[in-house]
Design a protein around this motif. Structure first.
Motif, mmCIF file in Angstrom:
data_model
loop_
_atom_site.group_PDB
_atom_site.id
_atom_site.type_symbol
_atom_site.label_atom_id
_atom_site.label_comp_id
_atom_site.label_asym_id
_atom_site.label_seq_id
_atom_site.Cartn_x
_atom_site.Cartn_y
_atom_site.Cartn_z
ATOM 1 N N VAL A 116 0.848 -1.195 0.000
ATOM 2 C CA VAL A 116 0.000 0.000 0.000
ATOM 3 C C VAL A 116 0.886 1.248 0.000
ATOM 4 N N VAL A 117 0.527 2.206 -0.835
ATOM 5 C CA VAL A 117 1.180 3.520 -0.855
ATOM 6 C C VAL A 117 0.117 4.571 -0.573
ATOM 7 N N VAL A 118 0.454 5.576 0.229
ATOM 8 C CA VAL A 118 -0.438 6.705 0.492
ATOM 9 C C VAL A 118 0.199 7.971 -0.078
ATOM 10 N N LEU A 119 -0.541 8.662 -0.943
ATOM 11 C CA LEU A 119 -0.069 9.917 -1.527
ATOM 12 C C LEU A 119 -0.569 11.082 -0.681
ATOM 13 N N THR A 120 0.348 11.913 -0.185
ATOM 14 C CA THR A 120 -0.010 13.033 0.680
ATOM 15 C C THR A 120 0.516 14.335 0.106
#
Length: 410
Positions: free
Chosen positions: A325-329
């Motif tokens: 999982v990658v979270v773009l912030t």
């Protein structure tokens, strides 16, 4: 915005309700309130719920300061907000009935308007740039495009117009029309748009990458009540995806419970968040939300007595499994978006990519009051599982730092 809105069902801690003045005397039915009554309810509620009591040393002087100038409900709302403004907390505010209803509509994912999202910036002539046009919304169907700049609403120039006033002129009842003057590539274009009911998806899924192996989930908000339903549907319908990217760029946050339930889809076991919140009229309590394989466990400790209470509720299914999982912030990822990013980061469940988040580690409790008004009061601070506080989004903006820092291209 992070709001602690929890349903009244078994196993969930519900914030204590404010006791309204007439209830103290055993009167169940409220008498017809006067505008002054509305103002006093706002004044008392703020003091009862506020987290940072150091701001309230001079609060007593506002109890009766405006009474002789309050004649209408609008007066009550105006002067309550004038009192609130002295607290140096831009997130504490008092909503009149119309704005309170708009907020309720937002929770349902339906709004009345033309279906555009404005950017923070204006063009060189002071026209407000449209950043997003909602698909199949009234503006989209009329031919308005992202990047267009709004010059006039009807006969009124938007240059130097307060944004709130501009929005007020654009919005209205479904079926009514509004005339807009748009600047596109230096040319002025006139549109007549029929306002309508707009359904806004909280989650927009898209398959990306080589052969569509990656599921990209763009979150627009955690405010809507159907956020988790949309997320579950997206994960179930794309169960063959090999990896997941969660986009919370430009996401202002929303409801704590929606965030916790979304986290349940990605985390099998572990602490999700720690919240320190004001007990109405009293001290503080600390609540830890923790997942087991079967339940969401809520552990609350009253600081003054040390008493601890534990409750449990069914959790949402762990659908993401072991997929990466990658979270773009970005710097606009705020509130519940930061809560999500911090929980996934501290539990080692995701890699954060982008920019440090906004820095809003505080939350507000919406308290319905008289005549359809609502007081929004900063009543809590929240901390990531490792105890990191993101800040107050005002004078202390700390945020959640990404693992890999990447600029968002213009």
């Amino acid at each position: 915005m992070t709001t602690l809105i929890l349903p009244k069902q078994k196993g969930i801690i519900v914030p204590q309700r404010i006791v309204l003045p007439w209830e103290i005397y055993g009167i169940r039915q409220a008498p017809q309130p006067t505008p002054v009554d509305v103002y006093h309810a706002a004044w008392e509620t703020d003091l009862a719920l506020a987290y940072d009591l150091d701001r309230y040393d001079n609060w007593g002087e506002f109890e009766h300061k405006f009474c002789d100038r309050i004649h209408t409900l609008d007066d009550a709302v105006q002067f309550a907000n004038e009192a609130y403004a002295t607290l140096d907390d831009p997130y504490t505010r008092f909503l009149g009935p119309k704005k309170a209803q708009q907020q309720a509509d937002e929770r349902q994912g339906t709004l009345t308007g033309i279906g555009v999202v404005f950017e923070a910036k204006a063009d060189g002539d002071g026209n407000i740039v449209i950043g997003r046009v909602l698909e199949d919304g009234p503006a989209h169907n009329a031919g308005i495009k992202p990047g267009d700049a709004l010059k006039k609403v009807g006969r009124f120039l938007v240059k130097n117009m307060p944004r709130e006033k501009m929005i007020e002129r654009i919005t209205g009842e479904a079926g009514t029309k509004v005339k807009l003057t748009i600047v596109r590539d230096g040319e002025e274009l006139n549109f007549e748009v029929t306002r309508g009911i707009i359904n806004i998806p909280a989650v927009r899924p898209e398959r990306v990458g080589e052969n569509g192996k990656v599921l990209y989930l763009k979150f627009s908000t955690f405010m809507q009540d159907d956020t988790v339903d949309e997320m579950r549907q997206a994960l179930e319908e794309n169960s063959d995806a090999e990896a997941i990217v969660i986009g919370v760029r430009f996401n202002p946050g929303g409801q704590v419970l929606q965030c916790l339930r979304v986290l349940s889809l990605f985390i099998e076991e572990g602490v999700l968040v720690k919240i320190r919140q004001r007990i109405p009229y009293k001290g503080f309590q600390t609540t830890v939300y923790r997942l087991t394989k079967e339940r969401l466990v809520v552990e609350r400790t009253v600081e003054a007595t040390g008493q601890t209470f534990s409750q449990e509720m069914p959790r949402d299914p762990y659908l993401a499994g072991t997929k990466p999982v990658v979270v773009l912030t970005d710097k606009w990822s705020a509130s519940a978006s930061e809560m999500l990013a911090g929980a996934l980061k501290d539990n080692g469940r995701a890699t954060l990519i982008g920019k440090t988040t906004y820095g809003k580690g505080i939350g507000q409790t919406p308290q319905p009051l008289l005549d359809g008004t609502v007081a929004i009061v900063t009543s809590l601070r929240y901390f990531s599982p490792n105890g990191h506080w993101a800040g107050d989004a005002h004078k202390e903006k700390i945020g959640i730092a990404p693992h890999i820092e990447v600029d968002l291209p213009e």
